[in-house]
Design a protein around this motif. Sequence first.
Motif, PDB file in Angstrom:
ATOM      1  N   ASP A   1       0.823  -1.211   0.000  1.00  0.00           N
ATOM      2  CA  ASP A   1       0.000   0.000   0.000  1.00  0.00           C
ATOM      3  C   ASP A   1       0.857   1.263   0.000  1.00  0.00           C
ATOM      4  O   ASP A   1       0.364   2.355  -0.315  1.00  0.00           O
ATOM      5  N   LYS A   2       2.135   1.116   0.339  1.00  0.00           N
ATOM      6  CA  LYS A   2       3.039   2.266   0.347  1.00  0.00           C
ATOM      7  C   LYS A   2       3.627   2.552  -1.035  1.00  0.00           C
ATOM      8  O   LYS A   2       4.383   3.516  -1.201  1.00  0.00           O
ATOM      9  N   LEU A   3       3.308   1.703  -2.011  1.00  0.00           N
ATOM     10  CA  LEU A   3       3.828   1.855  -3.362  1.00  0.00           C
ATOM     11  C   LEU A   3       2.743   2.344  -4.310  1.00  0.00           C
ATOM     12  O   LEU A   3       1.553   2.111  -4.087  1.00  0.00           O
ATOM     13  N   THR A   4       3.157   2.983  -5.380  1.00  0.00           N
ATOM     14  CA  THR A   4       2.229   3.285  -6.456  1.00  0.00           C
ATOM     15  C   THR A   4       1.926   1.999  -7.211  1.00  0.00           C
ATOM     16  O   THR A   4       2.589   0.972  -7.020  1.00  0.00           O
ATOM     17  N   ARG A   5       0.933   2.059  -8.081  1.00  0.00           N
ATOM     18  CA  ARG A   5       0.584   0.873  -8.861  1.00  0.00           C
ATOM     19  C   ARG A   5       1.790   0.391  -9.674  1.00  0.00           C
ATOM     20  O   ARG A   5       2.090  -0.799  -9.718  1.00  0.00           O
ATOM     21  N   GLN A   6       2.490   1.322 -10.318  1.00  0.00           N
ATOM     22  CA  GLN A   6       3.638   0.925 -11.137  1.00  0.00           C
ATOM     23  C   GLN A   6       4.772   0.384 -10.282  1.00  0.00           C
ATOM     24  O   GLN A   6       5.443  -0.584 -10.655  1.00  0.00           O
ATOM     25  N   GLU A   7       5.006   0.989  -9.137  1.00  0.00           N
ATOM     26  CA  GLU A   7       6.041   0.490  -8.225  1.00  0.00           C
ATOM     27  C   GLU A   7       5.704  -0.919  -7.748  1.00  0.00           C
ATOM     28  O   GLU A   7       6.595  -1.775  -7.599  1.00  0.00           O
ATOM     29  N   SER A   8       4.427  -1.194  -7.503  1.00  0.00           N
ATOM     30  CA  SER A   8       4.008  -2.532  -7.093  1.00  0.00           C
ATOM     31  C   SER A   8       4.280  -3.550  -8.193  1.00  0.00           C
ATOM     32  O   SER A   8       4.787  -4.650  -7.939  1.00  0.00           O
ATOM     33  N   VAL A   9       3.951  -3.168  -9.429  1.00  0.00           N
ATOM     34  CA  VAL A   9       4.220  -4.048 -10.567  1.00  0.00           C
ATOM     35  C   VAL A   9       5.711  -4.320 -10.690  1.00  0.00           C
ATOM     36  O   VAL A   9       6.141  -5.465 -10.906  1.00  0.00           O
ATOM     37  N   ASN A  10       6.511  -3.280 -10.530  1.00  0.00           N
ATOM     38  CA  ASN A  10       7.963  -3.433 -10.634  1.00  0.00           C
ATOM     39  C   ASN A  10       8.514  -4.340  -9.533  1.00  0.00           C
ATOM     40  O   ASN A  10       9.425  -5.149  -9.777  1.00  0.00           O
ATOM     41  N   ALA A  11       7.982  -4.202  -8.317  1.00  0.00           N
ATOM     42  CA  ALA A  11       8.444  -5.035  -7.202  1.00  0.00           C
ATOM     43  C   ALA A  11       8.144  -6.503  -7.460  1.00  0.00           C
ATOM     44  O   ALA A  11       8.976  -7.389  -7.212  1.00  0.00           O
TER      45      ALA A  11
END
Length: 218
Positions: free
Chosen positions: A151-161
């Motif tokens: 929840d601390k990430l943006t949608r794109q950051e979540s995808v990247n992770a």
Amino acid sequence: MAFLLHQARFYTTVNHLRDLPPTVQPEIAFAGRSNAGKSTAINILCNQKRLAFASKTPGRTQHINYFSVGPEAEPAGYLVDLPGYGYAEVPGAAKAHWEALLSTYLQSRAQLRGMVLMMDSRRPLTDLDRRMIEWFAPTGKPIHTLLTKCDKLTRQESVNALRATEKGFAEYRAAGFKGELSAQLFSALKRIGLDEAHARLEGWLAGEAAGKDTGTAA
């Protein structure tokens, strides 16, 4: 849907391998760096607020805590909360004790059905996370990773992770690791990924084949 995990209760705590309970039901180990959100994840998965406790001093908890799940008279299995690892201020002797405890338990406990590895989604696959994978993967049993605090990430950051984690897993497979490696995004605060995690763990407790795909990215 009623989940076995919602019927969870404290069972016992041990600090030495010789004290592991002589139970025969399947066990699911929970591992992760200190502050990765392991205790919070266990609590939300079990629909309780204070089943698992986070130490006031991260990294100081040296015990293995067992929680039974399912009917109290005939548990379906156990969740095994392993000590958090990677906290810099822990004395060397304690680190050595934990390493011996964790590695031996993970490699030799016959009742283990699989391991849930907590990794902070903002810092996946640290060196210590990789060490946990390398201790456990040779058993051939599955590892399911919860990328916590997404929840601390943006949608794109979540995808990247998630992609970065899957890329790391692909490298392990290419190197010959035979156990299933899977990952998902997870947030206890926002209840993201809760149903997916429940399905995976309930399947393990029910005795589904270790390599069976439950729809998670692997």
